[in-house]
Scaffold this active site. Structure first.
Site: not given
Length: 393
Positions: A339, A384-386
């Protein structure tokens, strides 16, 4: 430079983050599963890790905006305040008397205090000046307004495309209000007044972690637990009709414990290279969807790598496996090994604990900016999520 993005790897200029705050401190053994966390993170350490993440981006000339700062500025607009208060208190479980009381109280709050209430939530035992049948019968520890610990993952509630922003629609009830806040910011904050919006929180489910901007004109969208086929269809039609893409790839995701969004399986680290969870490499498939007239044309299912390379106009989409053996790959998959957030071509942020994945990236010429994530990762999300990229070259 055009506001927005048309790839995953163009030089990152502006990003929106959410620094963990009081909402993360609302997690308890009783509610952490409902609020989609595997454990209860240490808030102070999570903040330290997040501050280091933000600084790593600033050190590479990335402008960092914080969601709560934008929300506080947005809430100075009376229309925005009225809209979000009505939406937040609409729950039928409150009852008319309590709903009216909360609306009156929230209307008088300063913007920063109101932002705190909207993100950290409100427990029944925190309502001191009003009693009703509802407050008397609900357990004292019940939340009248649920906290939003998943605000940390800003990627999910909006996606920037070329010159546009898509406000998404989150599938899990615990996260539904996140898109209300994000949508409010894009609608009322003066910085985004002229930005066209697509999709919306009220429409079929599409989550930002499922959307990968593979190349200018090519978007891949994971379809599974979080993004529904109907959500994909609407998003694809809007993107193709508005000229934001010439091809949108529908990528069915087989649900596993360690896979949730498409970006938990594959992310981009260069214009023609992805980092890939190898246990799913051979089975990941895609339908290429294009527009002819006003009709969506769906191509037969093919290998994801074949369909993506063809749509991107490249000979081969190269892949870097996250592990040398299935066990390592599965372990580092659980720790968000792939990620990654690309700051630019061949420059990516990753969690430092994924030693083998990071070594594989560096062997292939990818510079890794390693950050600590022992507490941040408890919500099952990586760099990436954050992050929500708002502007890339």
């Amino acid at each position: 430079m055009t506001r927005g993005a048309d790839s995953e790897v163009g030089r990152l200029r502006t990003v929106m983050l959410h620094r963990p705050g009081p909402e993360l401190g609302r997690l308890t053994p009783r509610n952490n599963d409902q609020l989609l966390f595997d454990g209860i993170p240490w808030l102070g350490r999570a903040q330290e890790e997040h501050d280091a993440f933000a600084q790593a981006l600033r050190d590479r000339d990335v402008e960092v905006l914080y969601l709560v700062d934008l929300l506080v500025e947005t809430l100075s607009d009376p229309e925005a305040r009225a809209s979000i208060i009505d939406g937040t208190t609409a729950s039928l479980r409150l009852g008319d008397g309590l709903r009216d009381h909360l609306r009156r109280v929230m209307t008088d709050l300063a913007p920063d205090v109101l932002a705190h209430t909207l993100t950290a939530g409100l427990r029944n035992d925190e309502v001191k000046s009003f009693r009703s049948i509802v407050t008397s019968l609900l357990p004292r520890e019940d939340f009248l307004i649920e906290p939003l610990p998943n605000l940390l993952f800003t990627r999910d509630s909006s996606v920037w495309l070329r010159g546009h922003v898509a406000v998404t629609s989150l599938a899990m009830p615990a996260r539904a209000r996140e898109t209300q806040l994000t949508g409010l910011i894009y609608e009322h904050h003066p910085r985004f007044a002229d930005v066209p919006r697509v999709h919306g929180a009220h429409l079929e489910h599409v989550e930002g972690g499922d959307v990968l901007l593979m190349a200018p004109g090519t978007i891949a969208v994971g379809v599974g637990e979080r993004t529904t086929p109907a959500g994909f269809e609407r998003f694809a039609r809007q993107s193709l009709t508005d000229g934001l893409a010439h091809t949108v790839l529908a990528v069915p995701i087989a649900q596993e414990r360690a896979t949730m969004h498409l970006d938990t399986i594959v992310t981009m680290v260069d214009v023609d290279t992805v980092v890939m969870y190898p246990n799913m490499a051979d089975t990941l498939r895609a339908h290429a969807v294009t527009l002819e007239g006003d009709q969506l044309v769906v191509a037969p299912e093919r290998s994801f790598f074949t369909a993506a390379a063809e749509a991107m106009g490249i000979e081969t989409l190269h892949q870097i496996d996250t592990g040398l053996d299935p066990v390592t790959a599965e372990r580092e998959q659980w720790d968000d090994g792939n990620n990654t957030l690309a700051i630019g071509p061949r420059l990516a942020v990753a969690y430092e604990r994924n030693v083998q994945t990071n070594a594989r990236l560096e062997e292939h010429g990818i510079e890794v900016v390693a950050i600590s994530g022992s507490e941040l990762g408890s919500g099952r999300g990586g760099p990436r999520c954050m992050s929500c990229p708002m502007e890339r070259d």
